[in-house]
Design a protein around this motif. Sequence first.
Motif: not given
Length: 395
Positions: A18-23, A45-47, A62-66, A360-361
Amino acid sequence: MTGERAALDGIRVLDLSRVLSGPLCARILADLGAEVIKIESPAGDDGRRFGPFVDGDSTFHRLLNRNKLGITLDLKDPDDRERFARLVARSDVLVENFRPGVLGRLGFPPGELARLNPALVAVGISGFGRTGPLAERPAYDLIVQAMSGLMSVTGPDGGPGVRVGVSIGDIVPALYGAVAVLAALYQRERTGRGQHIDVSMFDGLVSVLESVAMRALHTDEDVRPTGAHHAISAPYGTFEAKDGPVAIAVASDALFARLADVLDRPGWLTDARYTTDADRGRHREELRAEVEAALADLTRADVLDRLGAAGVPCGPVLDVREALSHPHTLARGLVRDEPDGFRTLAGAVRLAGGAEEFRPAPAPGEHDHLLAAWLTEEPRIPPRPEGVARAEDRP
């Protein structure tokens, strides 16, 4: 792709993060062609709730999950846990960033993951890692920036320390995680076995302290912020020209000689304070004043033209919008449009087999309809270890 097989074609990644590091770690693998299945809880996801928003969608998310597929599973539900276990047996990589022990309490500790799929490469990104006195503590980027020492050397000359302007405490472990996954997949080709990879946000930031750490370990110097200037090399920082600042980076005697020549300051080369890079570093404030005196009647454009022609590393100080619209940024394809017109950032790797178009995510549960087909696949067979035949292949 331009007819080139994707670098990670055939690799399936389960993204529980979730959020940033893993995605971000999983997105790097997706950008390299892996099939990444993002698994979200019913809460999502909280993101997805981080702005700014475009047409109701989080631009951050969207940036992190495309380039991912998206399904919804509730790992607190027995039926969904069973489905997840079957997916694990049919995948190559798992990415998660729960606190250590959380996935185990849901029924999937490292040993169970290995039992379900001995060839699985699982990477867990956490604040402080799986071992050590802080292992159970939660962390965000701010916390690890503060505790790693990075904040203590970032900020105006003399302090106080400040946070780096991006979430570097998440970004560095995401990069380490992706590198570790690729190394573990390569090792799996020789051993036939996967492994559980322990990546820590705290470890990531401590590991990149480079010269700052070397000074702390090997000198008695006061290690503190030095603003836009380097603490060792000089002149290396931002300097005021007639109409604003320019960045100049001189870290060798040869470059310093070029700078002295182009600014018509031959006396610098015979000044004992400036003989070596170490000397210049010790007298960086005096040298800074002299450099700015030499630039006082020059515009930024003049400085950049003269120094650039002489081969002295230099550049304008751009704000974020200026950097994103710079011709070089655009020529390198760093700002891209997804098929629906959403503007986003590309990755920094250029290789054959990388993504040329971005999907897209996924919306929450967008690909739930594919789950039944995935679960009817045969479990992944561990790769054959180098030089070892499988039992069924032996005479």
